[in-house]
Design a protein around this motif. Structure first.
Motif, PDB file in Angstrom:
ATOM      1  N   TRP A   1     -46.522 -63.683 -32.653  1.00 49.26           N
ATOM      2  CA  TRP A   1     -46.951 -62.314 -32.369  1.00 49.26           C
ATOM      3  C   TRP A   1     -48.371 -62.357 -31.829  1.00 49.26           C
ATOM      4  O   TRP A   1     -49.282 -62.845 -32.500  1.00 49.26           O
TER       5      TRP A   1
ATOM      6  N   ARG B   1     -50.391 -61.296 -41.905  1.00 47.50           N
ATOM      7  CA  ARG B   1     -51.478 -60.317 -41.755  1.00 47.50           C
ATOM      8  C   ARG B   1     -52.056 -60.362 -40.353  1.00 47.50           C
ATOM      9  O   ARG B   1     -52.402 -59.339 -39.772  1.00 47.50           O
TER      10      ARG B   1
ATOM     11  N   ALA C   1     -50.281 -59.396 -45.858  1.00 51.92           N
ATOM     12  CA  ALA C   1     -48.906 -59.742 -45.467  1.00 51.92           C
ATOM     13  C   ALA C   1     -47.910 -59.270 -46.532  1.00 51.92           C
ATOM     14  O   ALA C   1     -46.805 -58.841 -46.212  1.00 51.92           O
TER      15      ALA C   1
ATOM     16  N   TYR D   1     -50.659 -72.312 -46.798  1.00 55.20           N
ATOM     17  CA  TYR D   1     -51.872 -73.008 -46.334  1.00 55.20           C
ATOM     18  C   TYR D   1     -52.212 -74.248 -47.158  1.00 55.20           C
ATOM     19  O   TYR D   1     -53.117 -74.219 -48.000  1.00 55.20           O
TER      20      TYR D   1
ATOM     21  N   HIS E   1     -51.760 -65.497 -54.058  1.00 52.17           N
ATOM     22  CA  HIS E   1     -51.370 -64.561 -53.000  1.00 52.17           C
ATOM     23  C   HIS E   1     -50.040 -64.959 -52.363  1.00 52.17           C
ATOM     24  O   HIS E   1     -49.252 -64.104 -51.960  1.00 52.17           O
TER      25      HIS E   1
ATOM     26  N   LYS F   1     -46.466 -62.714 -52.179  1.00 48.37           N
ATOM     27  CA  LYS F   1     -45.642 -62.486 -50.979  1.00 48.37           C
ATOM     28  C   LYS F   1     -44.172 -62.799 -51.268  1.00 48.37           C
ATOM     29  O   LYS F   1     -43.279 -62.084 -50.828  1.00 48.37           O
TER      30      LYS F   1
HETATM   31  P1  FAD Z   1     -52.218 -62.856 -46.180  1.00 50.30           P
HETATM   32  O1  FAD Z   1     -51.242 -63.624 -46.970  1.00 50.30           O
HETATM   33  O2  FAD Z   1     -52.177 -61.386 -46.255  1.00 50.30           O
HETATM   34  O3  FAD Z   1     -53.676 -63.358 -46.575  1.00 50.30           O
HETATM   35  C1  FAD Z   1     -54.817 -62.964 -45.821  1.00 50.30           C
HETATM   36  C2  FAD Z   1     -56.057 -63.101 -46.691  1.00 50.30           C
HETATM   37  O4  FAD Z   1     -56.016 -62.093 -47.690  1.00 50.30           O
HETATM   38  C3  FAD Z   1     -56.128 -64.446 -47.410  1.00 50.30           C
HETATM   39  O5  FAD Z   1     -57.484 -64.793 -47.542  1.00 50.30           O
HETATM   40  C4  FAD Z   1     -55.542 -64.117 -48.777  1.00 50.30           C
HETATM   41  O6  FAD Z   1     -55.983 -65.000 -49.773  1.00 50.30           O
HETATM   42  C5  FAD Z   1     -56.049 -62.693 -48.980  1.00 50.30           C
HETATM   43  N1  FAD Z   1     -55.153 -61.897 -49.847  1.00 50.30           N
HETATM   44  C6  FAD Z   1     -53.808 -61.816 -49.782  1.00 50.30           C
HETATM   45  N2  FAD Z   1     -53.337 -60.994 -50.754  1.00 50.30           N
HETATM   46  C7  FAD Z   1     -54.419 -60.549 -51.425  1.00 50.30           C
HETATM   47  C8  FAD Z   1     -54.613 -59.677 -52.535  1.00 50.30           C
HETATM   48  N3  FAD Z   1     -53.575 -59.125 -53.188  1.00 50.30           N
HETATM   49  N4  FAD Z   1     -55.881 -59.421 -52.971  1.00 50.30           N
HETATM   50  C9  FAD Z   1     -56.966 -59.986 -52.349  1.00 50.30           C
HETATM   51  N5  FAD Z   1     -56.843 -60.834 -51.292  1.00 50.30           N
HETATM   52  C10 FAD Z   1     -55.595 -61.114 -50.837  1.00 50.30           C
HETATM   53  N6  FAD Z   1     -51.357 -65.076 -36.383  1.00 50.30           N
HETATM   54  C11 FAD Z   1     -51.011 -64.256 -35.373  1.00 50.30           C
HETATM   55  O7  FAD Z   1     -51.835 -63.427 -34.941  1.00 50.30           O
HETATM   56  N7  FAD Z   1     -49.772 -64.305 -34.799  1.00 50.30           N
HETATM   57  C12 FAD Z   1     -48.821 -65.180 -35.245  1.00 50.30           C
HETATM   58  O8  FAD Z   1     -47.700 -65.207 -34.725  1.00 50.30           O
HETATM   59  C13 FAD Z   1     -49.155 -66.080 -36.300  1.00 50.30           C
HETATM   60  N8  FAD Z   1     -48.260 -66.968 -36.772  1.00 50.30           N
HETATM   61  C14 FAD Z   1     -48.597 -67.789 -37.825  1.00 50.30           C
HETATM   62  C15 FAD Z   1     -47.638 -68.670 -38.340  1.00 50.30           C
HETATM   63  C16 FAD Z   1     -47.945 -69.507 -39.400  1.00 50.30           C
HETATM   64  C17 FAD Z   1     -46.905 -70.444 -39.939  1.00 50.30           C
HETATM   65  C18 FAD Z   1     -49.251 -69.474 -39.969  1.00 50.30           C
HETATM   66  C19 FAD Z   1     -49.609 -70.390 -41.094  1.00 50.30           C
HETATM   67  C20 FAD Z   1     -50.204 -68.598 -39.475  1.00 50.30           C
HETATM   68  C21 FAD Z   1     -49.889 -67.735 -38.414  1.00 50.30           C
HETATM   69  N9  FAD Z   1     -50.815 -66.831 -37.896  1.00 50.30           N
HETATM   70  C22 FAD Z   1     -50.467 -65.989 -36.864  1.00 50.30           C
HETATM   71  C23 FAD Z   1     -52.183 -66.783 -38.426  1.00 50.30           C
HETATM   72  C24 FAD Z   1     -52.293 -65.783 -39.602  1.00 50.30           C
HETATM   73  O9  FAD Z   1     -52.087 -64.480 -39.126  1.00 50.30           O
HETATM   74  C25 FAD Z   1     -53.700 -65.929 -40.178  1.00 50.30           C
HETATM   75  O10 FAD Z   1     -53.808 -67.173 -40.823  1.00 50.30           O
HETATM   76  C26 FAD Z   1     -54.192 -64.792 -41.058  1.00 50.30           C
HETATM   77  O11 FAD Z   1     -55.597 -64.920 -41.203  1.00 50.30           O
HETATM   78  C27 FAD Z   1     -53.591 -64.761 -42.466  1.00 50.30           C
HETATM   79  O12 FAD Z   1     -52.298 -64.299 -42.429  1.00 50.30           O
HETATM   80  P2  FAD Z   1     -51.376 -64.295 -43.756  1.00 50.30           P
HETATM   81  O13 FAD Z   1     -50.094 -63.725 -43.364  1.00 50.30           O
HETATM   82  O14 FAD Z   1     -51.413 -65.597 -44.399  1.00 50.30           O
HETATM   83  O15 FAD Z   1     -52.196 -63.225 -44.631  1.00 50.30           O
END
Ligand code: FAD
Length: 314
Positions: free
Chosen positions: A53, A111, A131, A153, A169, A173
């Motif tokens: 995305w 996210r 996320a 991660y 976290h 999810k």
């Molecule tokens: P989350 O799991 O929401 O975490 C984000 C941050 O918030 C982390 O620091 C986490 O520790 C913190 N957090 C989560 N839940 C809580 C809570 N309840 N309270 C406080 N803090 C919390 N990016 C793109 O733009 N497009 C893509 O297509 C894309 N594909 C990816 C595919 C993979 C396999 C990976 C590993 C990453 C990808 N990314 C992509 C990058 C990703 O969007 C980033 O790494 C982003 O910064 C974190 O996304 P996440 O879904 O892990 O977020």
């Protein structure tokens, strides 16, 4: 077909499987070239393809278009990445509808990173914060139609280096309804295996799919490793650095290093590998050849969607 079913099949039969990731190119010509390459790489035998995305405007539209193309015309099971960056609920729903109508049944819920011009990630008004909120929204809106994956991660993530907190976290999810985890790229198999142990200690039982980045050139290998802050084993540097200006030698040594890493991962009980293709075929093909995973008379291609086989493409 749901990805969790494909992963369960690989576990059940012991037959390793793999998938490819592609991202939306910037130009129309790039898109056309990629579709042709995806069609050729179909013959390598991926179980599914991920389309990343790209937040905002045309690129987000293109992700949806590429999912339709993969699912409807190329006969490839697609997993659409979806992020919460710059996305209110309405735009999230629009993207989910497009995936639904294309027959796509798999979403990687993320996210997203902060947009280029911003340093810190901020939630959009009327959008989602983490996320886990997106996972909960997809489950609430679509029940079990979509299988949902989330990011993991093993090397830590940019805005959070605290492994235990990241695992909390990750667990949230999964508790919200995610049924598989795809990891960031890494080159340290021992650290990945250690991390998988910690994930399991947390009571997270869903399949973990490691993200594998093949090595195409020395410069891109170092750039990506540095960008993702991932550790490079010392012996890798010792082997790659002396040939850094010879792309052919780098790819040749790189394929052996990456294939050996894949074998260590398989030995730890993981049955499915996810390749970050960077929209290119060669480096991924070389690793698959090294693993002896390319289709052959002994290992015929069998992942075709039923309609594609009936048209004689598969
Ligand atoms: P989350 O799991 O929401 O975490 C984000 C941050 O918030 C982390 O620091 C986490 O520790 C913190 N957090 C989560 N839940 C809580 C809570 N309840 N309270 C406080 N803090 C919390 N990016 C793109 O733009 N497009 C893509 O297509 C894309 N594909 C990816 C595919 C993979 C396999 C990976 C590993 C990453 C990808 N990314 C992509 C990058 C990703 O969007 C980033 O790494 C982003 O910064 C974190 O996304 P996440 O879904 O892990 O977020």
């Amino acid at each position: 077909m749901h990805i969790r079913e494909m992963l369960a099949e690989a576990e059940r039969t012991g037959d390793p499987s793999f998938s490819f990731e592609y991202f939306p190119p910037k130009t129309a010509q790039g898109v056309q070239n990629l579709y042709e390459r995806m069609e050729r790489m179909y013959n390598f035998g991926p179980k599914f393809v991920d389309i990343t995305w790209g937040a905002g405007g045309r690129i987000a539209e293109l992700t949806c278009e590429m999912v339709v193309q993969a699912q409807t015309y190329l006969g490839l099971e697609a997993c659409m990445h979806l992020t919460c960056t710059d996305m209110g609920e309405e735009r999230v729903n629009d993207a989910l509808q497009k995936a639904y109508k294309a027959g796509c049944t798999n979403i990687l819920a993320l996210r997203g990173d902060p947009p280029r011009e911003k340093e810190k990630w901020e939630a959009t008004d009327g959008g989602f914060r983490y996320a886990r909120d997106l996972v909960a929204h997809i489950r609430k809106s679509y029940g079990n139609h979509f299988d949902i994956g989330v990011a993991g991660y093993p090397e830590g993530c940019d805005d959070n280096k605290d492994e235990d907190l990241l695992l909390d976290h990750l667990k949230e999810k999964v508790d919200m309804g995610a049924s598989f985890i795809v990891t960031q790229m890494f080159y340290d198999a021992d650290n990945f295996v250690r991390w998988v142990g910690k994930v399991r200690e947390r009571g997270i039982t869903v399949p973990i799919v490691p993200g594998i980045m093949p090595i195409a050139t020395y410069a891109s290998f170092l750039r990506r490793a540095n960008h993702m802050n991932c550790k490079v084993p010392e012996d890798w540097m010792a082997k790659l650095e002396p040939v850094k200006n010879d792309d052919v030698a780098v790819r040749d040594i790189g394929k052996t290093l990456v294939a050996d890493m894949c074998r260590k991962i398989l030995a730890a009980g993981i049955r499915h590998l996810h390749f970050y293709t960077m929209n290119l075929a060669q480096a991924t093909r070389m690793v698959l050849e090294e693993l002896d995973w390319m289709p052959s008379a002994d290992r015929p291609l069998k992942q075709a969607l039923p309609w594609k086989q009936s048209l004689g493409f598969g």
